[in-house]
Design a protein around this motif. Structure first.
Motif, PDB file in Angstrom:
ATOM      1  N   GLU B 215       0.526  -1.771  -0.032  1.00 29.71           N
ATOM      2  CA  GLU B 215      -0.753   0.207   0.253  1.00 29.71           C
ATOM      3  C   GLU B 215       1.087   1.142   0.245  1.00 29.71           C
ATOM      4  O   GLU B 215       0.013   2.767  -0.913  1.00 29.71           O
ATOM      5  N   VAL B 216       2.148   1.625   1.204  1.00 31.06           N
ATOM      6  CA  VAL B 216       2.363   2.523   1.063  1.00 31.06           C
ATOM      7  C   VAL B 216       4.048   2.576  -0.166  1.00 31.06           C
ATOM      8  O   VAL B 216       3.831   3.619   0.135  1.00 31.06           O
ATOM      9  N   SER B 217       3.992   1.653  -0.668  1.00 30.03           N
ATOM     10  CA  SER B 217       6.372   1.668  -1.135  1.00 30.03           C
ATOM     11  C   SER B 217       5.883   2.188  -2.642  1.00 30.03           C
ATOM     12  O   SER B 217       4.473   1.809  -2.955  1.00 30.03           O
ATOM     13  N   SER B 218       6.383   2.733  -3.168  1.00 27.32           N
ATOM     14  CA  SER B 218       6.409   3.372  -4.313  1.00 27.32           C
ATOM     15  C   SER B 218       7.323   2.443  -4.849  1.00 27.32           C
ATOM     16  O   SER B 218       7.666   2.245  -6.146  1.00 27.32           O
ATOM     17  N   ARG B 219       8.455   1.694  -4.027  1.00 27.98           N
ATOM     18  CA  ARG B 219       9.358   0.726  -4.748  1.00 27.98           C
ATOM     19  C   ARG B 219       9.715  -0.540  -3.711  1.00 27.98           C
ATOM     20  O   ARG B 219      10.050  -0.188  -2.800  1.00 27.98           O
ATOM     21  N   VAL B 220       9.491  -1.665  -4.688  1.00 25.46           N
ATOM     22  CA  VAL B 220       9.589  -2.813  -3.162  1.00 25.46           C
ATOM     23  C   VAL B 220      11.152  -3.186  -3.826  1.00 25.46           C
ATOM     24  O   VAL B 220      11.304  -3.702  -4.925  1.00 25.46           O
ATOM     25  N   ILE B 221      12.002  -3.255  -2.492  1.00 29.60           N
ATOM     26  CA  ILE B 221      13.472  -4.370  -2.998  1.00 29.60           C
ATOM     27  C   ILE B 221      13.577  -5.599  -2.133  1.00 29.60           C
ATOM     28  O   ILE B 221      13.014  -5.680  -1.067  1.00 29.60           O
ATOM     29  N   PHE B 222      13.105  -6.681  -2.905  1.00 30.92           N
ATOM     30  CA  PHE B 222      13.656  -7.967  -2.197  1.00 30.92           C
ATOM     31  C   PHE B 222      14.879  -8.317  -2.241  1.00 30.92           C
ATOM     32  O   PHE B 222      15.926  -8.884  -3.305  1.00 30.92           O
ATOM     33  N   GLU B 230      15.432  -8.331  -6.703  1.00 30.09           N
ATOM     34  CA  GLU B 230      14.323  -7.889  -7.470  1.00 30.09           C
ATOM     35  C   GLU B 230      14.010  -6.867  -7.337  1.00 30.09           C
ATOM     36  O   GLU B 230      13.731  -6.567  -5.706  1.00 30.09           O
ATOM     37  N   GLU B 231      13.836  -6.036  -7.893  1.00 28.52           N
ATOM     38  CA  GLU B 231      13.194  -4.352  -7.516  1.00 28.52           C
ATOM     39  C   GLU B 231      12.183  -4.088  -8.839  1.00 28.52           C
ATOM     40  O   GLU B 231      12.522  -4.928  -9.647  1.00 28.52           O
ATOM     41  N   GLY B 232      11.705  -3.048  -7.901  1.00 28.02           N
ATOM     42  CA  GLY B 232      10.457  -2.651  -8.863  1.00 28.02           C
ATOM     43  C   GLY B 232       9.020  -2.339  -8.215  1.00 28.02           C
ATOM     44  O   GLY B 232       8.789  -2.295  -6.983  1.00 28.02           O
ATOM     45  N   ASN B 233       8.419  -1.693  -9.056  1.00 25.57           N
ATOM     46  CA  ASN B 233       6.880  -1.346  -8.688  1.00 25.57           C
ATOM     47  C   ASN B 233       5.899  -2.222  -8.198  1.00 25.57           C
ATOM     48  O   ASN B 233       6.056  -3.528  -8.462  1.00 25.57           O
TER      49      ASN B 233
END
Lengths: 219, 256, 220
Positions: B215-222, B230-233
């Motif tokens: 909900e809150v993030s503009s980007r996720v980093i795994f 992996e990272e992205g929207n």
């Protein structure tokens, strides 16, 4: 200077050794007598009736609230005033033993009370008598707590034995003072006395740590 | 376009033989809210702690507004900056911890005021005013003079966030701030973080709350085994993970 | 036996005993305060990761805790002047008891420091405090609260050690008592009253520390 110290040390070697022997004897006697008395004190504090507990508590509080030097002086002067002529050695050892008993009493009490109540109940539940419960359940557990603290008390006693020099018992510190009054090498001989006390006490401390390791239950 | 606040390049961190971070690269733009996810041991908390120099790191650089954090690097020579310098740099980033770490002998207001007075050299009344403003923002206006021991876990965590944010940091780091909370107290803390995101605060959040990350993030980093896997929207990543590892991780985590 | 108690001689000299007690307290308070400062520095050194801090601190504590204080008292008063370091009786004793207290308080403080969660230091670092600021504003106040319950036995034992000043003729309580004992021959009475004064003072110290402990207790 250092040559003369070594000369003086050689001259004084037997005096120093006899002083050290005296210090060790004082400490051993005080620890033995004090520990026997202390076990009774501790047991009275845990298992005694209200009146006995109160009396013993008063005894330990008074002894622990009084400086050991006061105990030593009081023991020495009072014993002769009431006509029991103990002499400085016995009076001094008596004072240290009393001091030791209050410490040991507290350690015994702490060790016994640290055992969970469930242990006594479990022992009762399988039908053990009080004596059996004490000797085979409580005592072995209490010893693990008791021993390391007791060894530390021994070091306290060695330190306290120096106080007997004040009433003229010829232990190591008084012997050192006598030697210094003859040769004026106060720095060197106080250092020597300090080193000897340190060696004895450090040895006891290491032994205490060893006992602590040995008595800790695996977990 | 937005400017880069944080630039991490080739970050390496080892504990003895064990390599925890194996070369992490990551750039954060002003105003971004980045959720860092991954299983325990993936290095996500360690990375966050390196940014605030709570961990030493052995390789790579971290720069904040173009200024290198923690170490001077000249060619191959690399040495730790002075303690004073590091303290100044730490004040540029705010951090909230899993265990709150409030100072138990200080009231909520005093917790917030400490850094303002000791680090920013503010007068007491000034610091007090700022503390009251931020405690009000996190919904604790009525708890200003309470001690941590008198507050619930959620309230304590909100004080801890106020303490960090009151220093006006360039960047906020959140290290699993809801993991030690009872489930019913999680919401109030997440609400505060959402509010900060809406204000445009740049934030890095290490979290286990997948729903919240979504909900809150503009980007996720795994992160996985010390690298960014992996990272992205979030809208794409949570729905169509590209890597097997992320798909596996999302399956086992509580995203509902 | 035939000894009848008669406190008259002791009461007549009671002022002398009280003055002695005041001096004992003065020696104890001064030395323990200086010793607390020494102990605090040592305790931080003992828990540090720096060997150059740990080793000297550990050496200091180990050596002093294994020496009889009477040896130190005599050494400072009779042997130090040989090295050109001459102090009067009271200063010499305060020096010894301070140094000695430092070793004992260091161990007490160290235990208090170890029970403070590491996270608090990290939280302090995170808002930009220096290590020294963290020690003074966060760690030390919490450590004091941690150690108060266990502090009284050490403080009482150090107070009792002031009696050793009698060995270098500092007119504190034990010295006063011995003088009355010798001059009045009211032996039992003298030592009863002296012991009572010491015991009462020890109780007061314990009560005072409990009071401080309650005052500093954090609300929850």
């Amino acid at each position: 200077m250092s040559q003369s110290f070594l000369d003086q040390l050689w001259t004084a070697r037997y005096v120093i050794m006899s002083g050290l022997g005296m210090s060790v004897s004082i400490s051993l006697l005080a620890i033995l007598a004090g520990s026997v008395l202390g076990v009774f004190v501790g047991m009275a504090l845990v298992f005694g009736g209200a009146a006995l507990r109160f009396a013993v508590r008063a005894y330990t509080d008074i002894v622990r609230g009084t400086p050991v030097l006061v105990l030593v002086l009081a023991s020495y002067y009072v014993s002769s005033a009431v006509g029991v002529n103990l002499g400085p050695f016995t009076a001094g050892v008596l004072a240290l033993a009393i001091f030791c008993s209050s410490h040991v009493g507290e350690i015994v009490r702490g060790a016994l009370q640290a055992i969970p109540k469930g242990q006594t109940e479990a022992a009762k539940a399988i039908g053990l008598t009080f004596t059996q419960t004490f000797t085979s359940v409580l005592w072995p557990q209490a010893m693990r707590q008791f021993l390391p603290a007791w060894v530390n008390t021994a070091a306290e006693m060695v330190k306290a034995s120096t106080l007997l020099s004040v009433i003229g018992v010829a232990e190591l510190l008084l012997r050192t003072q006598e030697i210094i009054s003859r040769n004026f090498l106060s720095l060197q001989f106080y250092f020597l006395a300090g080193a000897l006390y340190f060696i004895v006490n450090y040895g006891i401390e290491r032994f205490g740590k060893y006992v602590e390791r040995k008595t800790t239950l695996p977990s | 376009m937005a400017k880069t606040i944080l630039d991490i390049r080739g970050l390496r961190k080892t504990y003895g033989q064990h390599e925890v971070l194996k070369g992490v690269d990551c750039a954060v733009q002003e105003g971004e809210v980045i959720a860092i996810i991954g299983s325990s041991g993936s290095g996500k908390t360690t990375m966050l702690r390196c940014i605030n120099m709570l961990e030493e790191f052995q390789g790579g650089t971290i720069s904040l507004d173009g200024e290198e954090i923690g170490y001077h690097v000249e060619g191959t020579a690399r040495r730790r900056k002075s303690e004073k310098e590091i303290a100044r740099q730490r004040a540029l980033t705010g951090m909230a911890f899993q265990q709150f770490n409030l100072f138990p002998h200080m009231t909520a207001a005093e917790n917030v005021m400490l850094g303002l007075i000791k680090v920013k050299k503010m007068a007491k009344f000034e610091a007090r005013a700022i503390a009251e403003t931020w405690l009000d923002r996190v919904g604790l206006a009525s708890r200003v003079d309470h001690y941590p021991g008198q507050l619930s876990g959620g309230q304590q965590q909100r004080v801890a966030i106020a303490r960090a944010i009151a220093m006006a940091p360039r960047l906020m780091l959140f290290d699993e701030v809801t993991s030690a909370l009872d489930p019913e107290l999680v919401g109030e803390v997440l609400q505060v973080i959402k509010g900060l995101a809406a204000d445009g605060m740049t934030m890095l959040l290490v979290t286990h709350e997948m729903r919240f990350a979504y909900e809150v993030s503009s980007r996720v980093i795994f992160m996985n085994q010390g690298v960014i896997c992996e990272e992205g929207n979030p809208k794409e990543m949570f729905v169509r993970p590209k890597t097997e590892r992320l798909a596996e991780f999302l399956k086992t985590s509580s995203f509902n | 036996m035939g000894y009848t108690l008669n406190f008259g001689a002791v009461w007549r000299n009671f002022d002398f005993l009280l003055h002695g007690l005041m001096l004992s307290l003065g020696l104890a308070v001064t030395s323990i305060l200086i010793g607390a400062a020494i102990g605090l520095v040592l305790a931080f050194a003992l828990i540090s990761k720096n060997r150059f801090a740990v080793v000297p601190a550990r050496l200091y504590v180990t050596v002093l805790r294994n020496l009889p204080i009477l040896v130190l008292v005599l050494f400072a008063y009779f042997a130090l002047p040989q090295m050109g370091f001459r102090l009067d009786k009271i200063k010499s004793f305060v020096l010894v008891l301070s140094v000695y207290s430092g070793a004992y308080l260091a161990e007490v403080f160290r235990a208090g420091l170890l029970s403070i969660p590491k996270g608090l230091t990290e939280a302090g670092l995170a808002i930009g405090l220096t290590s020294m600021q963290i020690r003074t504003s966060i760690i030390a106040p919490l450590m004091v609260r941690n150690v108060l319950p266990s502090l009284s036995s050490t403080v009482i034992s150090l107070f009792k050690d002031t009696s050793l000043a009698a060995a270098i003729a500092v007119p504190e309580l034990t010295f006063a008592a011995r003088k009355i004992n010798v001059e009045s021959f009211r032996v039992i009475e003298t030592w009863m009253i002296t012991s009572a004064l010491y015991v009462a003072t020890c109780f007061l110290i314990a009560a005072l520390l409990r009071f401080v402990e309650r005052r500093l207790a954090l609300p929850r």
